[in-house]
Design a protein around this motif. Sequence first.
Motif, mmCIF file in Angstrom:
data_model
loop_
_atom_site.group_PDB
_atom_site.id
_atom_site.type_symbol
_atom_site.label_atom_id
_atom_site.label_comp_id
_atom_site.label_asym_id
_atom_site.label_seq_id
_atom_site.Cartn_x
_atom_site.Cartn_y
_atom_site.Cartn_z
ATOM 1 N N HIS A 28 0.832 -1.205 0.000
ATOM 2 C CA HIS A 28 0.000 0.000 0.000
ATOM 3 C C HIS A 28 0.871 1.261 0.000
ATOM 4 C CE1 HIS A 28 -3.864 -1.840 0.194
ATOM 5 N NE2 HIS A 28 -3.684 -2.382 1.381
ATOM 6 N N ALA A 29 1.936 1.272 0.788
ATOM 7 C CA ALA A 29 2.796 2.456 0.864
ATOM 8 C C ALA A 29 3.401 2.772 -0.493
ATOM 9 C CB ALA A 29 3.898 2.241 1.898
ATOM 10 N N LYS A 30 3.847 1.748 -1.204
ATOM 11 C CA LYS A 30 4.421 1.969 -2.534
ATOM 12 C C LYS A 30 3.367 2.440 -3.526
ATOM 13 C CE LYS A 30 8.525 -0.988 -2.517
ATOM 14 N NZ LYS A 30 9.233 -2.084 -3.208
ATOM 15 N N ASN A 31 2.157 1.865 -3.450
ATOM 16 C CA ASN A 31 1.091 2.285 -4.356
ATOM 17 C C ASN A 31 0.693 3.738 -4.107
ATOM 18 O OD1 ASN A 31 0.994 -0.211 -5.598
ATOM 19 N ND2 ASN A 31 -0.666 -0.977 -4.329
ATOM 20 N N ILE A 32 0.629 4.122 -2.836
ATOM 21 C CA ILE A 32 0.308 5.511 -2.494
ATOM 22 C C ILE A 32 1.425 6.437 -2.967
ATOM 23 C CG2 ILE A 32 0.032 7.109 -0.551
ATOM 24 C CD1 ILE A 32 -1.346 4.741 0.929
ATOM 25 N N TYR A 33 2.660 6.030 -2.716
ATOM 26 C CA TYR A 33 3.813 6.814 -3.154
ATOM 27 C C TYR A 33 3.768 7.028 -4.661
ATOM 28 C CZ TYR A 33 8.743 8.028 -3.968
ATOM 29 O OH TYR A 33 9.907 8.641 -4.369
ATOM 30 N N LEU A 34 3.536 5.965 -5.400
ATOM 31 C CA LEU A 34 3.523 6.045 -6.859
ATOM 32 C C LEU A 34 2.399 6.950 -7.354
ATOM 33 C CD1 LEU A 34 4.689 5.068 -9.544
ATOM 34 C CD2 LEU A 34 3.204 3.074 -9.386
ATOM 35 N N ALA A 35 1.205 6.798 -6.784
ATOM 36 C CA ALA A 35 0.075 7.624 -7.211
ATOM 37 C C ALA A 35 0.326 9.099 -6.914
ATOM 38 C CB ALA A 35 -1.207 7.157 -6.517
ATOM 39 N N ALA A 36 0.892 9.400 -5.744
ATOM 40 C CA ALA A 36 1.188 10.788 -5.384
ATOM 41 C C ALA A 36 2.305 11.356 -6.238
ATOM 42 C CB ALA A 36 1.546 10.873 -3.904
ATOM 43 N N LYS A 37 3.281 10.517 -6.569
ATOM 44 C CA LYS A 37 4.392 10.957 -7.411
ATOM 45 C C LYS A 37 3.899 11.330 -8.797
ATOM 46 C CE LYS A 37 8.996 11.289 -7.582
ATOM 47 N NZ LYS A 37 9.782 12.094 -6.623
ATOM 48 N N GLN A 38 2.949 10.555 -9.312
ATOM 49 C CA GLN A 38 2.448 10.771 -10.675
ATOM 50 C C GLN A 38 1.453 11.927 -10.751
ATOM 51 O OE1 GLN A 38 0.878 6.870 -11.628
ATOM 52 N NE2 GLN A 38 2.747 6.275 -12.694
ATOM 53 N N GLY A 39 0.565 12.015 -9.750
ATOM 54 C CA GLY A 39 -0.528 12.976 -9.872
ATOM 55 C C GLY A 39 -0.620 14.011 -8.780
ATOM 56 N N GLY A 40 0.386 14.057 -7.868
ATOM 57 C CA GLY A 40 0.353 15.033 -6.789
ATOM 58 C C GLY A 40 -0.308 14.487 -5.543
ATOM 59 N N GLY A 41 -0.118 15.178 -4.437
ATOM 60 C CA GLY A 41 -0.567 14.695 -3.143
ATOM 61 C C GLY A 41 -1.944 15.147 -2.716
ATOM 62 N N ASP A 42 -2.695 15.790 -3.597
ATOM 63 C CA ASP A 42 -4.026 16.290 -3.258
ATOM 64 C C ASP A 42 -5.068 15.213 -3.555
ATOM 65 O OD1 ASP A 42 -6.409 17.592 -2.893
ATOM 66 O OD2 ASP A 42 -5.883 19.357 -4.060
#
Length: 243
Positions: A28-42
């Motif tokens: 989950h941590a990696k998936n969250i990291y990847l999604a935030a890296k690609q599309g921002g943390g909002d």
Amino acid sequence: MAGHSKWKNIQRRKNAQDAKKGKIFMVHAKNIYLAAKQGGGDLGTNASLRTAVDKAKADNMPNDNIERAIKKATGSLDGVSYEEFNYEGYGPGGVAVIVQVLTDNRNRTAAEVRHSFKKNGGNLGENGSVSFMFDRKGYMIILNEDDEISEDEITLQALEAGADDVIVQDGGYEILTAPDSFDNACQYLKNNGYQLEEAEITLIPQNYTMLSPEDEEKMNRLIDMLEDNEDVQDIYHNMKTDD
């Protein structure tokens, strides 16, 4: 798109994750990291991140862990620096394979992925060697295990949301969009009461390769070995799977 491999990949990944509950927070941590890296943390504007966070919370991942993964991705917290990149190659029988990884050690991951291909009758290729065989699409899954959602209903709603295609599967629906329509489509469907089991920008094969039983067994072993690698985030391939 009968035999669509993405649906099968997700079922395989869920089974693998269920068998390794001790590693689920790391996934989950990696998936969250990847999604935030690609599309921002909002969370309000990044549908992939919202979905990743919702899935993490469903598995009781602590909020502190979730926030830390987002902060690392957006550069507001010191820590391990992950790289995201793809490996391309061919599996048994000429199946086109793209392996998406997220790693803090490129040399280690390269050696492990190369070993997985070699051991199972495949070989890595150069960047671009198979990626032209895939299309980048927005991708969503809506489960329908109790047959509560009719095909006509979801097709109409998906088209209203801006989807390009709806694929009926056993137990649910796959919805495809253009990448730039993905966030709006996710939000539209959620606002209309649909729960998205998966929501991501992904790669969909343009065509599929049928394998002999022997090569299919080798290809499944390759997938299993790659899925056991904690650096591997997703595996895209064009092996024809059963309907």
